[in-house]
Design a protein around this motif. Structure first.
Motif, mmCIF file in Angstrom:
data_model
loop_
_atom_site.group_PDB
_atom_site.id
_atom_site.type_symbol
_atom_site.label_atom_id
_atom_site.label_comp_id
_atom_site.label_asym_id
_atom_site.label_seq_id
_atom_site.Cartn_x
_atom_site.Cartn_y
_atom_site.Cartn_z
ATOM 1 N N LEU A 9 63.160 41.555 -18.910
ATOM 2 C CA LEU A 9 63.717 40.416 -19.648
ATOM 3 C C LEU A 9 65.216 40.599 -19.886
ATOM 4 O O LEU A 9 65.995 39.659 -19.759
ATOM 5 N N PHE A 29 67.017 30.314 -21.204
ATOM 6 C CA PHE A 29 66.210 31.370 -21.824
ATOM 7 C C PHE A 29 64.751 31.253 -21.360
ATOM 8 O O PHE A 29 64.112 32.250 -21.006
ATOM 9 N N ILE A 67 62.471 33.903 -19.315
ATOM 10 C CA ILE A 67 61.143 34.335 -19.775
ATOM 11 C C ILE A 67 60.122 34.153 -18.650
ATOM 12 O O ILE A 67 59.311 35.047 -18.364
ATOM 13 N N MET A 68 60.173 32.992 -17.983
ATOM 14 C CA MET A 68 59.180 32.706 -16.930
ATOM 15 C C MET A 68 59.311 33.681 -15.768
ATOM 16 O O MET A 68 58.311 34.172 -15.237
ATOM 17 N N THR A 114 60.557 36.657 -15.946
ATOM 18 C CA THR A 114 60.123 37.967 -16.446
ATOM 19 C C THR A 114 58.605 38.076 -16.405
ATOM 20 O O THR A 114 58.058 39.117 -16.008
ATOM 21 N N LEU A 115 57.924 37.004 -16.815
ATOM 22 C CA LEU A 115 56.449 37.037 -16.826
ATOM 23 C C LEU A 115 55.916 37.301 -15.425
ATOM 24 O O LEU A 115 55.001 38.103 -15.227
ATOM 25 N N ARG A 116 56.513 36.623 -14.445
ATOM 26 C CA ARG A 116 56.033 36.791 -13.065
ATOM 27 C C ARG A 116 56.231 38.240 -12.601
ATOM 28 O O ARG A 116 55.300 38.874 -12.098
ATOM 29 N N ALA A 126 56.869 41.030 -14.456
ATOM 30 C CA ALA A 126 56.149 42.015 -15.282
ATOM 31 C C ALA A 126 54.656 41.988 -14.977
ATOM 32 O O ALA A 126 54.007 43.041 -14.889
ATOM 33 N N CYS A 127 54.099 40.799 -14.784
ATOM 34 C CA CYS A 127 52.669 40.688 -14.481
ATOM 35 C C CYS A 127 52.372 41.354 -13.133
ATOM 36 O O CYS A 127 51.397 42.116 -13.007
ATOM 37 N N TYR A 132 50.824 29.985 -19.688
ATOM 38 C CA TYR A 132 52.134 30.617 -19.519
ATOM 39 C C TYR A 132 52.952 30.504 -20.805
ATOM 40 O O TYR A 132 53.750 31.381 -21.117
ATOM 41 N N LEU A 188 55.696 37.294 -25.382
ATOM 42 C CA LEU A 188 56.783 38.157 -24.902
ATOM 43 C C LEU A 188 58.005 38.065 -25.825
ATOM 44 O O LEU A 188 58.525 39.091 -26.297
ATOM 45 N N THR A 196 50.595 38.921 -23.333
ATOM 46 C CA THR A 196 51.682 38.533 -22.411
ATOM 47 C C THR A 196 51.215 38.646 -20.952
ATOM 48 O O THR A 196 51.325 37.691 -20.179
ATOM 49 N N ILE A 197 50.711 39.805 -20.608
ATOM 50 C CA ILE A 197 50.370 40.033 -19.195
ATOM 51 C C ILE A 197 49.110 39.273 -18.797
ATOM 52 O O ILE A 197 49.082 38.595 -17.762
ATOM 53 N N ALA A 203 49.550 35.690 -18.213
ATOM 54 C CA ALA A 203 50.447 35.381 -17.083
ATOM 55 C C ALA A 203 49.757 35.581 -15.733
ATOM 56 O O ALA A 203 50.280 35.153 -14.708
ATOM 57 N N ILE A 204 48.576 36.232 -15.726
ATOM 58 C CA ILE A 204 47.933 36.554 -14.432
ATOM 59 C C ILE A 204 47.636 35.293 -13.598
ATOM 60 O O ILE A 204 48.032 35.220 -12.429
ATOM 61 N N THR A 239 50.786 33.689 -12.177
ATOM 62 C CA THR A 239 51.430 34.554 -11.177
ATOM 63 C C THR A 239 50.697 34.414 -9.843
ATOM 64 O O THR A 239 51.310 34.407 -8.774
ATOM 65 N N HIS A 246 51.991 37.952 -6.814
ATOM 66 C CA HIS A 246 51.506 39.323 -6.637
ATOM 67 C C HIS A 246 51.895 39.842 -5.250
ATOM 68 O O HIS A 246 51.882 39.088 -4.290
#
Lengths: 433, 145
Positions: free
Chosen positions: A70, A271, A275-276, A278-280, A282-283, B2, B9, B43-44, B47-48, B51, B57
């Motif tokens: 992030l 922002f 965040i979006m 980062t989510l992709r 980090a996931c 999301y 997050l 958070t994770i 988001a799965i 993603t 992935h």
């Protein structure tokens, strides 16, 4: 069937699943589950999957990853790179290849807050390539440079690769960050030397830009100072034990957010975009780690890493030869699978070998990061080349031809770091006894 | 989903910063570590599915991209089914894990928060992931036709 044979079969199954096109993280989870069920029993394997997923996702230790991602994304969305580039341009624009050398300098400073390699490549492809086009820079040089400078963040703290390596090997992230600084600066210097030499041989590749006055140069410094202060706050706080890595990432993100808000470069839309993204990222990373955790529990039962270590140790060759074999495996593996994913797959297998050979895990972290740096720009899976090709709208082959000169410099640096571990271990030895 | 992941997050970042600031005044926020860990799970997990929707992935298409279209389609369906299998295993066993946590009254150390809802949340997200993967097969097949 022995545990070693089952371990080998599961590795083959794993690569079979990769070849079929199953996501790497999912494939590791599936292969680990099947292997564990074969060795222990199905109920234990079902239990293992649930417990591992729960413990990885809810672990405080892993929250460091989204925080540092992030921080980089906020910096990238908030125009921090533009200020750094403007400053570097004013100082270096007038020398041969100066705009490209300025890109290296700006990217090195930007890496102090952004650990994502493709994000840096994309950011500088947007900022620096149009500027170099204006001065008729050769596309090979401009695109090759932005693709390559993106790799600096793999080594210069706060590097996401070093964080993941630290988590996988239970090595101090603070020590790894310190260990990455000198080799990172050394490689950045190799980029600048490569560029200067390249443009001296063929001046048409990178013509000189405008010369700025000293007044203009000093006026461009405030954004650089902001980044240096944030870097000292994050790495210093972590090193002094004032922050946990997650806290360092959160404080760093907040500081970058304040910096971009103060410059009026940040708004709600940007922002949310940060965040979006980062989510992709980090996931994707945490699902890789979750899969690797399940697989490593299976490996722990079969003792596969120790079998590999014993086998490599039994080869009657110098330990540096074994190190070169390991590096070759990382480079070849990373050419077919994404380099970060391969690092997550391979590190738990090779770390026992490295420790058995008497090497320092912090030094190995630096070596793995440099190998990953080379891997992300080495064909055929050169992600940074694809990113720059997409943003700058040039063929990938043009980007590749601009990358090769840098790979020579990086390979030389890798050899130096291999034979002189003290270059990497000097700073952590001095500040973290 | 999301949006929930994004809020978790940003929330964990602001919570950590607030804790660090208040700690310097000797007034830390109690249980920040465990709250950040639980928010990290949300958070994770949330988001799965997205993603997967955006193909976020990492996978290796070095081999599959060289196959004819029909072969690619067969492998695509096969890998989606394998992914559904692993996420179904995760969903059902995370649900059971949540039940076990509820039965034994498992709570966090400092705030004494029950952890079973988090295990159930993770199970639900894995289930949604199965639906997304199934949807992906039909969408991909539709696009091919």
């Amino acid at each position: 069937m022995t545990f070693g044979t089952i371990g080998l079969l599961v590795i083959l199954l794993l690569f079979g699943l990769f070849a079929l096109g199953l996501e790497i993280g999912f494939a590791m989870a599936l292969a680990g589950f099947i292997g564990f069920a074969a060795i222990v029993n199905v109920d234990a394997a079902l239990n293992l999957v649930a417990k591992d997923i729960y413990s990885v996702l809810s672990s405080y230790g892993f929250t460091v990853i989204p925080m540092f991602v992030l921080m980089g994304q906020v910096g990238a969305s908030g125009g921090v790179a533009r200020g750094l580039y403007d400053s570097a341009y004013k100082f270096l624009g007038h020398v041969p290849g100066g705009l490209a050398i300025g890109t290296v300098a700006a990217a090195t400073a930007f890496k102090a807050i952004c650990g994502s390699s493709p994000a840096t490549a994309a950011t500088f492809a947007t900022i620096a390539v149009p500027e170099m086009d204006r001065y008729n820079y050769d596309k090979r040089l401009s695109c090759g440079t932005v693709a390559t400078v993106g790799t600096l963040g793999i080594l210069i703290p706060p590097s996401v690769v070093l964080i993941i390596y630290g988590i996988l090997t239970e090595t101090s992230i603070g020590r790894l960050f310190l260990a990455g600084i000198v080799p990172g600066l050394m490689i950045a210097a190799s980029f600048a030397i490569t560029l200067y030499g390249w443009c001296k041989v063929n001046p048409e590749l990178g013509p000189k830009g405008d010369r700025s006055t000293w007044r203009e140069r000093f006026a461009s410094l405030p954004p650089v100072l902001g980044v240096i202060i944030i870097f000292i706050l994050v790495v210093g706080g972590l090193m002094q034990g004032f922050f946990t890595p997650t806290e360092a990432g959160s404080v760093g993100t907040f500081a970058v957010l304040l910096l971009t808000l103060a410059k009026r470069d940040m708004n709600m839309k940007r922002f949310v975009q940060a965040i979006m993204e980062t989510l992709r990222i980090a996931c994707m990373v945490i699902m890789l780690i979750a899969g690797a955790t399940i697989l490593s529990h299976f490996f722990a039962v079969t003792r596969t890493p120790y079998l590999v270590a014993t086998w490599l140790e039994s080869l009657e060759v110098h330990r540096m030869v074994i190190m070169f074999i390991i590096i070759a495996v990382y480079l070849i593996g990373g050419s077919f699978i994404e380099d970060l994913a391969f690092l997550i797959v391979a590190t738990p297998i090779f770390l026992p070998v490295v420790l058995k050979l008497g090497y320092d895990p912090v030094w190995f972290g630096v070596i793995v990061s440099v190998v990953t740096m080379i891997g992300v720009i080495l064909p055929p899976m050169a992600i940074n080349a694809f990113v720059v090709s997409g943003v700058a709208r040039v063929p990938v082959s043009t980007v590749y031809s601009g990358i090769y000169p840098y790979i020579i410099g990086m390979s030389l640096c890798l050899v130096i770091l291999l034979f002189f571990p003290e270059i990497s271990l000097w700073l952590p030895g001095m500040f973290m006894k | 989903m999301y949006v929930i992941a994004g809020c978790a997050l940003a929330g964990s970042m602001f919570l950590t910063v607030a804790d660090v600031i208040l700690r310097t005044f000797k007034r830390p926020i109690l249980g920040t570590y465990e709250l950040v860990g639980l928010l990290g799970a949300i958070t994770i997990a949330f988001a799965i599915p997205q993603t997967t929707r955006v193909r976020g992935h990492v996978l290796m298409d070095f081999v599959t991209s060289r196959l004819p279209k029909a072969g690619q389609m067969v492998l695509y369906v096969l890998t989606r089914l394998l992914a559904i299998a692993i996420f179904w295993i995760m969903a059902s066993n995370l649900w059971s894990l949540g039940n076990d946590y509820k039965k034994v009254g498992e709570v966090t150390l400092t705030l004494q928060l029950p952890v079973y809802p988090i295990a159930w949340c993770l199970a639900a997200c894995c289930l949604v992931e199965c639906i997304v993967l199934l949807w992906d097969i039909f969408e991909h097949k539709g696009a091919q036709e």
